[in-house]
Design an enzyme around this catalytic site. Structure first.
Site, PDB file in Angstrom:
ATOM      1  CB  CYS A 144      -0.577   0.753   5.134  1.00 27.86           C
ATOM      2  SG  CYS A 144       1.002   0.086   4.553  1.00 27.86           S
ATOM      3  CD  GLU A 194      -1.239  -2.335   2.108  1.00 26.19           C
ATOM      4  OE1 GLU A 194      -0.029  -2.611   1.954  1.00 26.19           O
ATOM      5  OE2 GLU A 194      -1.988  -3.010   2.830  1.00 26.19           O
TER       6      GLU A 194
END
Ligand code: THU
Length: 143
Positions: A99, A61
């Site tokens: 993330c 991500e």
């Protein structure tokens, strides 16, 4: 961007699955692929990139976000994330806390859509707010 079409969501999921082949995972053998959609409709991809010293490893991500932001993008609509052992997408791959906080830096928690699942035929959506309630807000620092 208005509500995503099913075609767009499937394309995002398919792109995330395609990225599993590029994950650099000699240590965990757990591959993660991501496909990040900008509000203008462009897709940035990412995979996880591990390191022998472990802490320099980067999640899929963040790879996608940093690729996009480093090319001038700052407005995002959605991300698809898939992952699993032996490069096969499995149920239960969700973004790590770091993330999620990176997403919060650039995305509206109420509207940013996170698509999880195993591929274009099996996915579900959660907003960033669903996945990161009480995330640290940049307005605290910026005033
Ligand atoms: N990983 C990601 O790429 N994204 C996540 O959100 C969770 C974990 C990676 C890090 C590491 O390379 C492997 O998955 C196993 O933890």
């Amino acid at each position: 961007m208005a509500h995503l079409t099913e075609e767009t969501i499937k394309k995002l999921m398919e792109t995330a699955v395609d990225m599993l082949q590029f994950s650099y995972i000699p240590y965990s053998n757990y591959a993660v692929g991501a496909a990040l959609l900008t509000r203008s409709g462009k897709i940035y991809t990412g995979c996880n990139v591990e390191n022998a010293a472990l802490t320099p490893s980067n999640c899929a991500e963040r790879t996608a976000f940093f690729k996009a932001v480093s090319e001038g993008e700052k407005e995002f609509a959605a991300i698809a994330i898939v992952g699993g052992r032996q490069r096969v997408a499995e149920e239960g791959c969700t973004p790590c806390g770091v993330c999620r906080q990176v997403m919060q830096e650039f995305c509206d928690p109420e509207t940013f859509e996170i698509y999880l699942g195993t591929g274009p035929d099996h996915y579900y959506m959660q907003t960033l707010k669903d996945l990161l309630p009480g995330g640290f807000e940049k307005s605290r620092v910026l005033g």
